[in-house]
Design an enzyme around this catalytic site. Structure first.
Site, mmCIF file in Angstrom:
data_model
loop_
_atom_site.group_PDB
_atom_site.id
_atom_site.type_symbol
_atom_site.label_atom_id
_atom_site.label_comp_id
_atom_site.label_asym_id
_atom_site.label_seq_id
_atom_site.Cartn_x
_atom_site.Cartn_y
_atom_site.Cartn_z
ATOM 1 N N LYS A 1 33.540 59.165 75.436
ATOM 2 C CA LYS A 1 33.106 58.804 76.791
ATOM 3 C C LYS A 1 31.668 59.270 77.025
ATOM 4 C CE LYS A 1 34.218 59.546 81.624
ATOM 5 N NZ LYS A 1 35.144 60.106 82.591
ATOM 6 N N GLU B 1 32.250 67.196 67.692
ATOM 7 C CA GLU B 1 33.146 66.807 66.609
ATOM 8 C C GLU B 1 32.967 65.334 66.254
ATOM 9 O OE1 GLU B 1 33.897 68.504 69.326
ATOM 10 O OE2 GLU B 1 35.535 69.935 69.019
ATOM 11 N N GLY C 1 38.892 60.796 80.439
ATOM 12 C CA GLY C 1 39.225 60.627 79.018
ATOM 13 C C GLY C 1 40.721 60.576 78.761
ATOM 14 N N ARG C 2 41.459 61.486 79.394
ATOM 15 C CA ARG C 2 42.903 61.563 79.107
ATOM 16 C C ARG C 2 43.697 60.450 79.776
ATOM 17 N NH1 ARG C 2 40.817 65.724 81.898
ATOM 18 N NH2 ARG C 2 41.528 66.142 84.007
ATOM 19 N N GLU D 1 45.337 69.675 80.731
ATOM 20 C CA GLU D 1 43.920 69.540 81.091
ATOM 21 C C GLU D 1 43.793 69.103 82.555
ATOM 22 O OE1 GLU D 1 40.592 68.546 78.102
ATOM 23 O OE2 GLU D 1 40.821 66.689 79.211
ATOM 24 N N HIS E 1 66.738 72.393 64.339
ATOM 25 C CA HIS E 1 66.876 73.293 63.198
ATOM 26 C C HIS E 1 65.723 74.276 63.116
ATOM 27 C CE1 HIS E 1 70.233 70.835 61.791
ATOM 28 N NE2 HIS E 1 69.513 69.815 62.239
ATOM 29 N N LYS F 1 32.574 75.528 74.485
ATOM 30 C CA LYS F 1 31.614 74.614 73.847
ATOM 31 C C LYS F 1 30.223 75.239 73.843
ATOM 32 C CE LYS F 1 33.705 70.227 75.343
ATOM 33 N NZ LYS F 1 33.515 69.042 76.165
HETATM 34 O O1 F6P Z 1 36.428 68.855 75.935
HETATM 35 C C1 F6P Z 1 37.389 68.125 76.628
HETATM 36 C C2 F6P Z 1 37.017 66.688 76.702
HETATM 37 O O2 F6P Z 1 35.943 66.518 77.564
HETATM 38 C C3 F6P Z 1 38.205 65.843 77.136
HETATM 39 O O3 F6P Z 1 38.360 65.797 78.492
HETATM 40 C C4 F6P Z 1 37.857 64.544 76.507
HETATM 41 O O4 F6P Z 1 38.979 63.702 76.427
HETATM 42 C C5 F6P Z 1 37.352 64.993 75.164
HETATM 43 O O5 F6P Z 1 36.654 66.183 75.433
HETATM 44 C C6 F6P Z 1 36.473 64.032 74.440
HETATM 45 O O6 F6P Z 1 35.331 63.704 75.176
HETATM 46 P P1 F6P Z 1 34.458 62.439 74.831
HETATM 47 O O7 F6P Z 1 35.306 61.227 74.961
HETATM 48 O O8 F6P Z 1 33.327 62.465 75.808
HETATM 49 O O9 F6P Z 1 33.975 62.592 73.411
#
Ligand code: F6P
Length: 543
Positions: free
Chosen positions: A203, A209, A265-266, A351, A382, A508
């Site tokens: 987003k 990452e 995002g979620r 979140e 189990h 972060k």
């Molecule tokens: O660090 C949390 C977050 O901001 C989430 O809310 C989001 O889904 C995820 O990182 C990934 O963010 P992006 O889509 O901006 O890479």
């Protein structure tokens, strides 16, 4: 959301009555069971094993009615800026409003959403026909790699794995999430770069990452094209609300699909963030998923609280969390392909609702989100079910099952379902000391009694069952929307903003300070605490 810091009622009289009422007694009341078992589209929601009688149910339901939750809900659906800390609308429901019977999202938003779905349709269709070049991509795609994290990974991952029986032949899907290089390295070793399509989903397009893994894949694909950047760019799609950054990164404009600030995002798998789902199951199935969610949206907006699935789920959560003080909830799907549901819900719920401050800065005095965890049944039986049956903490459970499987192995499915039903029953009913004693046949009286104590199950442990007719794009969409609206309602009741996530920022920021310091002299790193310095030193000494 108002700024009054009214605490939730204690429901004390109901709580103390129910403290001495075993679930065995509650389950004997069939009329109560009928009230707590409700159908929401393709899902049967059974809350009859929650520790609520009809009087308590009515008390909580009437309290919820008194909070004007319908006005808050309507504000969300119509696009008011209910995410106040970011001054944004919350319009994930607009993403599926094309299938709603009464869409209320702003017309310009709906138009933009539909235009994006049509762009996705064109791209996905071309790739499925082996004509990727007509939309600027490589012609033959065998593997699609979704690179994203959090909401840019968990929703698409959940749906792609859940809908395995709908997968389009010839396209394999992969998810690259963590910055742990093992994952990228192993994946590249399995794939042919010439036929790999990468979807970079972010987003913000600033997530460490995702950008790092994207770079690793770009270099790998570039090498396969002897450094020809134009050829390599045909392997990439991007989905972002930061279209400029995606283009700057090297994805041609025509291959960047938009996402919007009004979708968290979620809550975003319904948008182009779900492109991996569409590649995997086709656009018609993707639209079916939207339609399933839209049915639950319509239900949430029209059903009275007594029949309203998200409201009933919120009542159970409120009761367990705020009245009975349960600190966690386990989600156990008896469907292997729903393996990602617990992690999806962890983000959706924790979140969204992991907050202790009201939007006006006041401290929340009620407990908010419980820890959400879980894994697949029967495997879980189990592993940790011992603690759920006889441990000192009571953990409410959510069982998810399907009536009709997508395979002909009748005996397997009967065994799976009977285990689900048995666990819910055993947790609720338990086994009395006398029943256990009657089973202890040998030994002295003292030995028999000691054994019986250990084999007693107090029961009275609450659970909910969500039974889907079958696992289809439609029912999956409905299931996810059900949880989304429960989260919305809990956010309203706890008076917190369920749509921001400031709590993820500090880590972060510190990581970005540590990264350039990993090879520095640790004694000079006075900006860090002593534990961080010692660990950097220890890592350096073992390299
Ligand atoms: O660090 C949390 C977050 O901001 C989430 O809310 C989001 O889904 C995820 O990182 C990934 O963010 P992006 O889509 O901006 O890479």
């Amino acid at each position: 959301m108002d700024s009054k810091h009214t605490r939730l009622p204690s429901f004390e009289a109901h709580a103390s009555r129910l403290a001495s009422t075993h679930l065995r007694q509650l389950l004997a009341d069939e009329a109560r069971g009928d009230r707590l078992r409700r159908r929401v589209g393709p899902i049967l929601l059974d809350l009859s094993r929650q520790k609520l009688d009809t009087a308590a149910l009515d008390a909580v339901g009437e309290y919820i009615e008194s909070t004007h939750w319908q006005a808050a809900r309507d504000a969300m659906f119509s696009g008011e800026h209910i995410n106040t800390s970011e001054d944004r609308a919350v319009l994930h429901t607009a993403l599926r409003s094309g299938a709603s019977r009464h869409p209320v999202a702003p017309a310009d938003v709906r138009k933009e959403v539909e235009a994006t779905l049509q762009r996705m349709e064109k791209i996905v269709g071309a790739v499925h026909r082996g004509e990727g070049e007509t939309v600027g991509l490589i012609p033959q795609v065998t593997d699609v790699v979704n690179i994203g994290i959090g909401g840019s990974d968990l929703g698409p991952r959940l749906a792609v794995h859940a809908l395995e029986q709908f997968h389009v032949k010839g396209i394999r899907s992969h998810f690259l999430t963590n910055v742990d290089g093992h994952a990228a390295y192993n994946l590249m070793n399995q794939l042919d770069p010439r036929h790999t399509l990468v979807i970079l989903v972010s987003k913000t397009f600033t997530t460490q990452e995702t950008l790092l893994n994207g770079g690793v894949f770009r270099d790998w694909i570039l090498r396969a094209h002897d450094g020809d950047e134009r050829a390599a760019s045909k392997h990439f799609l991007a989905v972002s609300s930061n279209v400029e950054a995606a283009e700057k990164w090297g994805v041609p404009a025509a291959q960047v699909l938009p996402m919007w600030d009004f979708v968290g995002g979620r809550y975003s798998l319904w948008s182009a963030v779900g492109a991996a789902i569409a590649f995997s199951v086709g656009m018609d199935n993707f639209r079916q998923m939207l339609a399933g969610a839209a049915e639950v949206d319509d239900h949430f907006r029209s059903a009275p609280w007594q029949e309203n699935g998200p409201v009933l789920l919120a009542i159970a959560e409120l009761w367990n969390r705020n009245v009975l003080k349960r600190t966690s909830r386990a989600v156990v799907p008896y469907v292997d392909s729903l393996v990602d549901l617990p992690s999806y819900l962890q983000q959706l719920e924790m979140e969204s609702l992991g907050k202790h401050v009201h939007p006006d800065g006041g401290i929340v005095e009620d407990s908010t989100v419980p820890v959400v965890w879980g894994s697949i049944g029967t495997n879980a039986q189990h592993a940790y079910f011992q603690a759920l049956h006889q441990g000192t903490d009571i953990v409410p459970l959510e069982f998810i099952g399907i009536v009709k499987p997508a395979h002909p192995l009748v005996k397997n499915h009967a065994a799976l379902l009977s285990n689900l039903l048995a666990q819910a029953a055993a947790l609720a009913l338990g086994k009395t000391f006398d029943e256990a004693l009657a089973e202890a046949k040998s030994g002295t009286d003292e030995q028999r009694r000691a054994l019986a104590e250990q084999r007693t199950f107090e029961g009275d442990r609450p659970s909910t069952v969500l039974m889907l007719d079958s696992l289809t794009p439609y029912s999956l969409g409905a299931l996810i929307a059900l949880y989304e609206h429960k989260v919305f309602l809990l956010g309203h009741l706890w008076r917190i903003n369920a749509f921001d996530q400031w709590g993820v920022e500090l880590g972060k920021a510190i990581a970005s300070q540590i990264l350039p310091s990993l090879d520095a002299n640790p004694d000079a790193l006075t900006q860090f605490d002593s534990a961080t310095r010692a660990l950097i030193k220890a890592i350096q000494s073992r390299k």
